[in-house]
Design a protein around this motif. Structure first.
Motif, PDB file in Angstrom:
ATOM      1  N   PRO A 150     -11.762  18.150  -2.416  1.00 32.04           N
ATOM      2  CA  PRO A 150     -10.632  19.095  -2.369  1.00 32.04           C
ATOM      3  C   PRO A 150     -10.638  20.042  -1.178  1.00 32.04           C
ATOM      4  N   ARG A 151     -11.804  20.252  -0.545  1.00 29.06           N
ATOM      5  CA  ARG A 151     -11.871  21.160   0.604  1.00 29.06           C
ATOM      6  C   ARG A 151     -11.550  20.449   1.916  1.00 29.06           C
ATOM      7  N   HIS A 152     -11.474  19.120   1.872  1.00 30.40           N
ATOM      8  CA  HIS A 152     -11.232  18.357   3.096  1.00 30.40           C
ATOM      9  C   HIS A 152      -9.756  18.465   3.498  1.00 30.40           C
ATOM     10  N   PRO A 153      -9.460  18.591   4.789  1.00 30.85           N
ATOM     11  CA  PRO A 153      -8.068  18.738   5.228  1.00 30.85           C
ATOM     12  C   PRO A 153      -7.177  17.544   4.901  1.00 30.85           C
ATOM     13  N   LEU A 154      -7.763  16.356   4.680  1.00 33.16           N
ATOM     14  CA  LEU A 154      -6.966  15.181   4.350  1.00 33.16           C
ATOM     15  C   LEU A 154      -6.789  14.977   2.849  1.00 33.16           C
ATOM     16  N   PHE A 155      -7.301  15.919   2.057  1.00 34.09           N
ATOM     17  CA  PHE A 155      -7.187  15.775   0.604  1.00 34.09           C
ATOM     18  C   PHE A 155      -5.727  15.864   0.167  1.00 34.09           C
ATOM     19  N   VAL A 156      -5.279  14.880  -0.615  1.00 33.40           N
ATOM     20  CA  VAL A 156      -3.921  14.867  -1.174  1.00 33.40           C
ATOM     21  C   VAL A 156      -4.042  15.058  -2.679  1.00 33.40           C
ATOM     22  N   ALA A 157      -3.416  16.101  -3.205  1.00 33.11           N
ATOM     23  CA  ALA A 157      -3.611  16.470  -4.611  1.00 33.11           C
ATOM     24  C   ALA A 157      -2.796  15.626  -5.579  1.00 33.11           C
ATOM     25  N   THR A 158      -1.745  14.966  -5.147  1.00 35.28           N
ATOM     26  CA  THR A 158      -0.816  14.176  -5.976  1.00 35.28           C
ATOM     27  C   THR A 158      -0.289  14.975  -7.170  1.00 35.28           C
ATOM     28  N   ASP A 159      -0.013  16.260  -6.951  1.00 34.39           N
ATOM     29  CA  ASP A 159       0.501  17.090  -8.035  1.00 34.39           C
ATOM     30  C   ASP A 159       2.009  17.315  -7.935  1.00 34.39           C
ATOM     31  N   LEU A 203       0.855  -1.193   0.000  1.00 32.00           N
ATOM     32  CA  LEU A 203       0.000   0.000   0.000  1.00 32.00           C
ATOM     33  C   LEU A 203       0.885   1.235   0.000  1.00 32.00           C
ATOM     34  N   ASP A 204       0.895   1.941  -1.112  1.00 34.10           N
ATOM     35  CA  ASP A 204       1.734   3.125  -1.259  1.00 34.10           C
ATOM     36  C   ASP A 204       1.112   4.315  -0.525  1.00 34.10           C
ATOM     37  N   THR A 205       1.928   5.132   0.112  1.00 27.38           N
ATOM     38  CA  THR A 205       1.427   6.319   0.809  1.00 27.38           C
ATOM     39  C   THR A 205       1.201   7.444  -0.202  1.00 27.38           C
ATOM     40  N   PRO A 206       0.013   8.068  -0.207  1.00 27.59           N
ATOM     41  CA  PRO A 206      -0.337   9.029  -1.256  1.00 27.59           C
ATOM     42  C   PRO A 206       0.513  10.292  -1.313  1.00 27.59           C
ATOM     43  N   ALA A 207       0.773  10.930  -0.180  1.00 27.06           N
ATOM     44  CA  ALA A 207       1.463  12.222  -0.204  1.00 27.06           C
ATOM     45  C   ALA A 207       2.914  12.080  -0.640  1.00 27.06           C
ATOM     46  N   TYR A 208       3.588  11.041  -0.152  1.00 24.69           N
ATOM     47  CA  TYR A 208       4.988  10.795  -0.513  1.00 24.69           C
ATOM     48  C   TYR A 208       5.113   9.313  -0.838  1.00 24.69           C
ATOM     49  N   ASN A 209       5.250   9.032  -2.131  1.00 29.41           N
ATOM     50  CA  ASN A 209       5.251   7.644  -2.587  1.00 29.41           C
ATOM     51  C   ASN A 209       6.546   6.913  -2.252  1.00 29.41           C
ATOM     52  N   ALA A 210       6.454   5.590  -2.335  1.00 24.60           N
ATOM     53  CA  ALA A 210       7.654   4.754  -2.226  1.00 24.60           C
ATOM     54  C   ALA A 210       8.492   4.940  -3.486  1.00 24.60           C
ATOM     55  N   HIS A 211       9.796   5.052  -3.316  1.00 26.73           N
ATOM     56  CA  HIS A 211      10.700   5.192  -4.455  1.00 26.73           C
ATOM     57  C   HIS A 211      11.494   3.899  -4.627  1.00 26.73           C
ATOM     58  N   THR A 212      12.637   3.810  -3.965  1.00 23.09           N
ATOM     59  CA  THR A 212      13.430   2.583  -4.040  1.00 23.09           C
ATOM     60  C   THR A 212      12.654   1.393  -3.503  1.00 23.09           C
ATOM     61  N   SER A 254      -1.344   2.517  -5.675  1.00 17.03           N
ATOM     62  CA  SER A 254      -0.894   3.896  -5.523  1.00 17.03           C
ATOM     63  C   SER A 254      -1.980   4.856  -6.008  1.00 17.03           C
ATOM     64  N   LEU A 255      -2.019   6.028  -5.409  1.00 20.61           N
ATOM     65  CA  LEU A 255      -3.028   7.041  -5.747  1.00 20.61           C
ATOM     66  C   LEU A 255      -2.470   8.057  -6.742  1.00 20.61           C
ATOM     67  N   LEU A 301       6.073  15.791  -7.568  1.00 23.82           N
ATOM     68  CA  LEU A 301       6.844  14.652  -8.065  1.00 23.82           C
ATOM     69  C   LEU A 301       6.799  13.477  -7.094  1.00 23.82           C
ATOM     70  N   ALA A 302       6.989  13.764  -5.807  1.00 19.02           N
ATOM     71  CA  ALA A 302       7.066  12.695  -4.808  1.00 19.02           C
ATOM     72  C   ALA A 302       5.763  11.908  -4.680  1.00 19.02           C
ATOM     73  N   SER A 303       4.643  12.516  -5.097  1.00 20.97           N
ATOM     74  CA  SER A 303       3.357  11.826  -4.979  1.00 20.97           C
ATOM     75  C   SER A 303       2.901  11.206  -6.302  1.00 20.97           C
ATOM     76  N   ARG A 304       3.798  11.198  -7.300  1.00 19.68           N
ATOM     77  CA  ARG A 304       3.449  10.639  -8.604  1.00 19.68           C
ATOM     78  C   ARG A 304       4.367   9.482  -9.004  1.00 19.68           C
ATOM     79  N   VAL A 305       5.361   9.200  -8.173  1.00 20.53           N
ATOM     80  CA  VAL A 305       6.345   8.157  -8.483  1.00 20.53           C
ATOM     81  C   VAL A 305       5.687   6.783  -8.556  1.00 20.53           C
TER      82      VAL A 305
END
Length: 251
Positions: free
Chosen positions: A146-155, A52-61, A75-76, A157-161
């Protein structure tokens, strides 16, 4: 700290869960491992069923290692339109954009649900029970708003890996457009472990040295093409002061 926080999270979820002990996640289900040599690390990763990949900061290595070990990853990656409206729109525009996206997403869910019922029939009682238990443990609320405080935009680099790794590994099906779809993929991995999930695990193992993610020879050859282009561009002095994106087409 991470172990303490996660165990506290499980405790909070269990305390707020309705339905008695059947809907609670036992603490022993969380297993934390110490640092290990790389061969042991990869072998240990292969024991898992899903990552399960974390949305705000994705797994890299770690994401690469997991896929190399034959373990699919969820991944999100939100639609670009929703990200754009979240970034530049006012509250009214964000709400309108989210409502439009939610309507389209709900229509897709209905179509997908109808197809699954026609093709596979209704889930077994055991699958329905497991699905209910998992849903009770994971409360998403309005985190896709998008108005919710837990919303992660994935915009960023770290959230698109994660999505990039999945595409390169041929597992686009595991890219979720919102947290509700992310949850549905989690549940599907649990209730269809012996069929759907196993098929994708085998795909990763069988194509390990053929898919673009781990084809080092192809990657280095494409990098060489890009570097030769840069050298030629420099020698010809063709707009070197401008930023440029280099697209190398895979032969």
């Amino acid at each position: 700290i991470m172990e303490t926080n996660l165990r506290k999270l499980v405790e909070d979820i269990n305390n707020s869960s309705s339905g008695g002990d059947n809907n609670k996640l036992p603490q022993e289900a969380l297993v934390f491992c110490s640092v290990a040599p790389r061969p042991v690390h990869l072998q240990r990763l292969g024991i898992a069923d899903i990552f399960l990949d974390t949305p705000a900061y994705n797994a890299h290595t770690l994401g690469c290692d997991t896929l190399f070990a034959g373990v699919p990853m969820i991944s999100l990656l939100r639609p670009e339109t929703l990200i754009t409206e979240h970034r530049i729109g006012g509250e009214g525009e964000r709400e309108e954009g989210y409502a439009r996206y939610q309507k389209n997403n709900n229509e897709e869910q209905v179509e997908d649900g109808t197809e699954r019922q026609e093709q596979q029939g209704m889930e077994s009682d055991e699958s329905q029970t497991l699905s209910t238990k998992i849903s009770a443990l994971i409360t998403i609320e309005d985190a896709d708003n998008p108005r919710h405080p837990l919303f992660v935009a994935t915009d960023k680099l770290a959230s698109r890996v994660g999505a990039s790794l999945l595409r390169a590994a041929g597992l686009e099906e595991f890219i979720a457009q919102d947290l509700r779809q992310y949850q549905r993929l989690m549940i599907k991995a649990a209730i269809e472990k012996e069929g759907w999930l196993t098929k994708h695990q085998q795909h990763l193992i069988q194509t390990r040295y053929m898919n673009p993610l781990f084809d080092t020879k192809r990657w280095t050859e494409n990098l060489e093409v890009a570097l030769k282009y840069l050298v030629a561009r420099h020698e010809n002095d063709n707009g070197m002061g401008k930023d440029v994106d280099i697209l190398v087409e895979d032969d």
